[in-house]
Design a protein around this motif. Structure first.
Motif, short mmCIF file in Angstrom:
data_model
loop_
_atom_site.label_atom_id
_atom_site.label_comp_id
_atom_site.label_asym_id
_atom_site.label_seq_id
_atom_site.Cartn_x
_atom_site.Cartn_y
_atom_site.Cartn_z
N LEU A 71 28.22 69.82 54.93
CA LEU A 71 28.44 69.81 53.43
C LEU A 71 28.30 68.41 52.92
N VAL A 125 31.47 61.24 45.37
CA VAL A 125 31.65 61.39 46.97
C VAL A 125 33.07 60.76 47.59
N THR A 152 40.57 56.75 53.61
CA THR A 152 40.10 55.34 53.89
C THR A 152 39.75 54.65 52.74
N SER A 153 40.37 53.53 52.83
CA SER A 153 40.30 52.58 51.80
C SER A 153 39.34 51.07 52.43
N ASN A 196 42.93 51.05 56.04
CA ASN A 196 41.85 49.84 55.82
C ASN A 196 41.02 49.53 57.02
N ALA A 199 36.48 44.76 58.35
CA ALA A 199 34.79 44.75 58.86
C ALA A 199 34.66 45.46 60.16
N THR A 202 29.09 49.10 61.65
CA THR A 202 28.41 50.24 61.25
C THR A 202 27.35 50.17 60.32
N SER A 203 26.63 51.17 59.92
CA SER A 203 25.48 50.79 59.36
C SER A 203 25.76 50.39 57.67
N ARG A 205 28.55 48.67 56.91
CA ARG A 205 28.59 47.20 56.93
C ARG A 205 27.20 46.26 57.03
P1 NDP Z 1 28.90 55.01 57.59
O1 NDP Z 1 27.86 54.77 56.52
O2 NDP Z 1 28.40 54.52 58.92
O3 NDP Z 1 29.20 56.20 57.77
C1 NDP Z 1 29.57 57.11 56.77
C2 NDP Z 1 29.61 58.64 57.23
O4 NDP Z 1 29.90 59.14 55.95
C3 NDP Z 1 28.25 58.99 57.61
O5 NDP Z 1 28.22 59.98 58.59
C4 NDP Z 1 27.75 59.84 56.53
O6 NDP Z 1 26.72 60.74 56.58
C5 NDP Z 1 28.93 60.39 55.75
N1 NDP Z 1 28.69 60.68 54.12
C6 NDP Z 1 28.19 59.60 53.32
N2 NDP Z 1 28.05 60.33 52.20
C7 NDP Z 1 28.24 61.39 52.33
C8 NDP Z 1 28.31 62.74 51.61
N3 NDP Z 1 27.81 62.67 50.13
N4 NDP Z 1 28.79 64.02 51.97
C9 NDP Z 1 28.94 64.13 53.26
N5 NDP Z 1 29.05 63.08 54.18
C10 NDP Z 1 28.70 61.77 53.81
O7 NDP Z 1 30.09 54.32 57.21
P2 NDP Z 1 31.52 53.45 57.98
O8 NDP Z 1 31.68 54.47 59.13
O9 NDP Z 1 31.20 52.31 58.05
O10 NDP Z 1 32.48 54.04 57.12
C11 NDP Z 1 33.53 54.92 57.18
C12 NDP Z 1 34.57 54.88 55.97
O11 NDP Z 1 35.25 53.41 55.99
C13 NDP Z 1 34.15 54.66 54.58
O12 NDP Z 1 34.79 55.29 53.75
C14 NDP Z 1 34.04 53.32 54.33
O13 NDP Z 1 34.11 52.95 52.98
C15 NDP Z 1 35.08 52.84 54.98
N6 NDP Z 1 35.03 51.35 55.25
C16 NDP Z 1 34.25 50.76 56.02
C17 NDP Z 1 34.10 49.39 56.60
C18 NDP Z 1 33.20 48.89 57.43
O14 NDP Z 1 33.08 47.84 57.53
N7 NDP Z 1 32.37 49.54 58.19
C19 NDP Z 1 34.94 48.40 55.90
C20 NDP Z 1 35.96 49.16 55.09
C21 NDP Z 1 35.88 50.38 54.85
P3 NDP Z 1 25.22 60.38 57.09
O15 NDP Z 1 25.54 60.32 58.43
O16 NDP Z 1 24.55 61.94 56.82
O17 NDP Z 1 24.61 59.35 56.17
#
Ligand code: NDP
Length: 246
Positions: A71, A125, A152-153, A196, A199, A202-203, A205
């Protein structure tokens, strides 16, 4: 503290947990960890090949057979969410956990440069999709003995920061939505909390901080004590709390 939480190996046995954005980053690790602790996981995301890789990894590790829901939160309609909820109810009879993890960063820019399309997509999204999904799934969560809803914030969802644009606005909205839901439900049915992550390597970040050395950052695995705590029954009294996973 919750960072030192040690989850029992069978903490999530008999639980059905849906993870959005389960194909990569933190969501991927959460899916693997929940399955390792006994959960049946429902992997939702937009890139099916990534979801299938997580599925295979769980099966190879001897976890319960997952389900996959392809989805894209950007294009999904209310009907898509209603259909998805009906399928989960039919297949599993309830939903014990929902981790809203999928998210997009949007374009980092000065406020005056925020593009309307980018703003709309970020809100779609990060906020509207999760809102419609939660509306559809709450009745299925109420069929579980104790259900956990987790949003997730981000640090910029609590304090606005220059150039974080649409993303920051969307995370404030996420926190607001979580508080509204938490206030409407009793912890004996559905509890609602926010994580929250801080940091994390992940991609997303590295897109925000391209010059940073990822090796200096915590990994998604390092965050799992908080995620496991919130999905398991040790957190049944917690509601309307924002947890820092680091
Ligand atoms: P990633 O970009 O590594 O992963 C995000 C995931 O969400 C991917 O699997 C991506 O799918 C999926 N996704 C994105 N857009 C959609 C969409 N339109 N429909 C369905 N799935 C979608 O991010 P993180 O793991 O780093 O982040 C996870 C959460 O944590 C997020 O909410 C982010 O805002 C939050 N966060 C992260 C931080 C960090 O330092 N990493 C810090 C603070 C918050 P696909 O693989 O297909 O791209």
């Amino acid at each position: 503290t919750v960072h030192d939480y040690q989850a029992r190996p069978d903490l999530l046995k008999d639980k059905v947990i849906l993870i959005t954005g389960a194909g990569d980053g933190i969501g991927r690790q959460a899916a693997l960890s929940f399955a390792e602790h006994g959960a049946t996981v429902i992997l939702l995301g937009r890139t099916v090949a990534k979801l299938e890789a997580v599925y295979d990894e769980i099966e190879q590790a001897g976890g319960a057979t997952p389900a996959i829901i392809p989805l894209d939160l950007k294009g999904a309609s209310k009907q898509n969410y209603q259909d998805m909820a009906a399928t989960i109810k039919e297949q599993f009879g309830r939903l014990d956990g929902l981790l809203h993890n999928a998210g997009i960063l949007s374009i980092l820019s000065p406020f005056t440069h925020i593009e309307e399309d980018d703003f709309r997509d970020s809100l779609q999204v990060n906020v509207t999709g999760p809102m419609l999904m939660t509306q559809a799934l709450l009745p299925v969560m109420q069929l579980a003995p104790q259900a956990s809803l987790v949003f997730t914030s981000s640090g910029v969802g609590r304090n606005g920061r220059a150039y974080w644009g649409s993303y920051s606005v969307s995370k404030f909205a996420t926190e607001g939505m979580a508080q509204v839901i938490a206030d409407e439900y009793d912890t004996t049915t559905v509890r609602t909390n926010v994580i929250n992550p801080g940091a994390t390597r992940t991609s997303m970040r590295s897109k925000a901080y391209p010059a940073e050395d990822p090796k200096q950052l915590k990994t998604p695995l390092d965050l799992m004590p908080t995620y496991l705590y919130l999905m398991g029954d040790d957190s049944t009294k917690d509601n309307n709390i924002c947890f820092d996973a680091q």
